[in-house]
Scaffold this motif. Structure first.
Motif, PDB file in Angstrom:
ATOM      1  N   ARG A  40       0.862  -1.185   0.000  1.00  0.00           N
ATOM      2  CA  ARG A  40       0.000   0.000   0.000  1.00  0.00           C
ATOM      3  C   ARG A  40       0.901   1.238   0.000  1.00  0.00           C
ATOM      4  O   ARG A  40       1.331   1.708   1.056  1.00  0.00           O
ATOM      5  CB  ARG A  40      -0.914  -0.017   1.227  1.00  0.00           C
ATOM      6  CG  ARG A  40      -1.950   1.104   1.269  1.00  0.00           C
ATOM      7  CD  ARG A  40      -2.754   1.039   2.551  1.00  0.00           C
ATOM      8  NE  ARG A  40      -3.822   2.022   2.591  1.00  0.00           N
ATOM      9  CZ  ARG A  40      -4.632   2.206   3.640  1.00  0.00           C
ATOM     10  NH1 ARG A  40      -4.484   1.457   4.727  1.00  0.00           N
ATOM     11  NH2 ARG A  40      -5.582   3.136   3.613  1.00  0.00           N
ATOM     12  N   THR A  70      -9.144   5.598   4.823  1.00  0.00           N
ATOM     13  CA  THR A  70      -7.940   6.402   5.050  1.00  0.00           C
ATOM     14  C   THR A  70      -7.221   6.020   6.340  1.00  0.00           C
ATOM     15  O   THR A  70      -6.168   6.570   6.636  1.00  0.00           O
ATOM     16  CB  THR A  70      -8.290   7.900   5.102  1.00  0.00           C
ATOM     17  OG1 THR A  70      -9.255   8.125   6.139  1.00  0.00           O
ATOM     18  CG2 THR A  70      -8.865   8.358   3.769  1.00  0.00           C
ATOM     19  N   ASN A  76       0.285   4.367  -0.543  1.00  0.00           N
ATOM     20  CA  ASN A  76      -0.302   5.543   0.106  1.00  0.00           C
ATOM     21  C   ASN A  76      -1.679   5.178   0.644  1.00  0.00           C
ATOM     22  O   ASN A  76      -2.141   4.046   0.481  1.00  0.00           O
ATOM     23  CB  ASN A  76      -0.367   6.735  -0.849  1.00  0.00           C
ATOM     24  CG  ASN A  76      -1.180   6.440  -2.096  1.00  0.00           C
ATOM     25  OD1 ASN A  76      -2.363   6.124  -2.021  1.00  0.00           O
ATOM     26  ND2 ASN A  76      -0.535   6.528  -3.267  1.00  0.00           N
ATOM     27  N   ARG A  77      -2.354   6.142   1.282  1.00  0.00           N
ATOM     28  CA  ARG A  77      -3.631   5.853   1.933  1.00  0.00           C
ATOM     29  C   ARG A  77      -4.711   5.382   0.974  1.00  0.00           C
ATOM     30  O   ARG A  77      -5.600   4.613   1.351  1.00  0.00           O
ATOM     31  CB  ARG A  77      -4.151   7.108   2.654  1.00  0.00           C
ATOM     32  CG  ARG A  77      -3.336   7.525   3.859  1.00  0.00           C
ATOM     33  CD  ARG A  77      -4.050   8.640   4.604  1.00  0.00           C
ATOM     34  NE  ARG A  77      -4.286   9.809   3.748  1.00  0.00           N
ATOM     35  CZ  ARG A  77      -5.102  10.809   4.064  1.00  0.00           C
ATOM     36  NH1 ARG A  77      -5.781  10.775   5.193  1.00  0.00           N
ATOM     37  NH2 ARG A  77      -5.241  11.846   3.242  1.00  0.00           N
TER      38      ARG A  77
END
Length: 230
Positions: free
Chosen positions: A15, A37, A17-18
């Motif tokens: 992953r 998020t 980023n969020r």
């Protein structure tokens, strides 16, 4: 609620980023959207099996949403849009005892400086503002919130206290997006101020409740009330 879109299994890889993740599916690595998020670091671990929801929107950057993952055999839904839908369905079916007296359910209503998930009312002119928080953090069947610091969550709690002081009812419901849990508790180690605000809100008369879910690969629904330890 039953999912009306195609659900596909894949293997989680990383992953970056969020909002995005890479998964392995059909012999290739593909980019998918993560509709959460929060950190979910104890769930989204390389090689775990995940569930993707197909989104046939040609304007999207990604074709799939990563909506759930298996953690030690337990299926956990991580889609942040799901809790409100599950609670809305449960409210309409009268499955939440504390709120059964309300027959009008409105979404996304403002009180003071906050917008709450639901405004409930009835023919006796009784009103209640309800905020819903999705819970995905679990360890040894103990669930917690939040999994990341949340100033917005604290603000909601303070505003719910103001709702209560105005003569209306106020509530916060933690929807645990999994089965087989023992109790819920605020994650003070992550956000001590949120935990303090939650305890204060309860002392001031805000209804604090937690419910788990029945979760399958093609459905999720509210199950039963879970013990809270503050």
């Amino acid at each position: 609620m039953i999912f009306d879109k195609r659900i596909i299994k894949a293997i989680f890889l990383t992953r970056p980023n969020r909002f995005e993740a890479y998964v392995y599916m059909d012999g290739q690595e593909i980019l998918v959207h993560v509709p959460n998020t929060g950190r979910c670091s104890e769930i989204l671990i390389p090689t775990v099996q995940v569930l993707l929801r197909e989104e046939n929107n040609p304007r999207r950057k990604t074709k799939y949403d990563l909506i759930a993952a298996y953690k030690n055999g337990k299926l956990i839904n991580i889609d942040s849009q799901i809790p409100n839908k599950v609670v809305y369905e449960a409210l309409n079916k009268g499955k939440i005892e504390y709120f059964k007296k309300y027959n009008k359910i409105e979404k996304e209503k403002t009180f003071g400086n906050s917008r709450f998930d639901f405004k409930l009312s009835n023919f006796e002119n009784q009103e209640c503002y309800l905020e819903v928080k999705g819970v995905t953090l679990e360890h040894d069947e103990v669930t917690s919130f939040p999994d990341a610091p949340t100033e917005r969550g604290k603000k909601h709690l303070m505003e719910l206290v103001e709702v209560k002081k105005s003569g209306r009812e106020a509530g916060i419901l933690f929807l645990i997006q999994m089965q087989d849990v023992r109790y819920f508790t605020p994650y003070d180690e992550m956000d001590e101020e949120f935990g303090q605000a939650l305890r204060y809100a309860q002392r001031e008369g805000v209804c604090v409740s937690a419910y788990n879910c029945n979760v399958g690969e093609s459905f999720i629904e509210l199950d039963r009330e879970i013990q809270i330890k503050l």
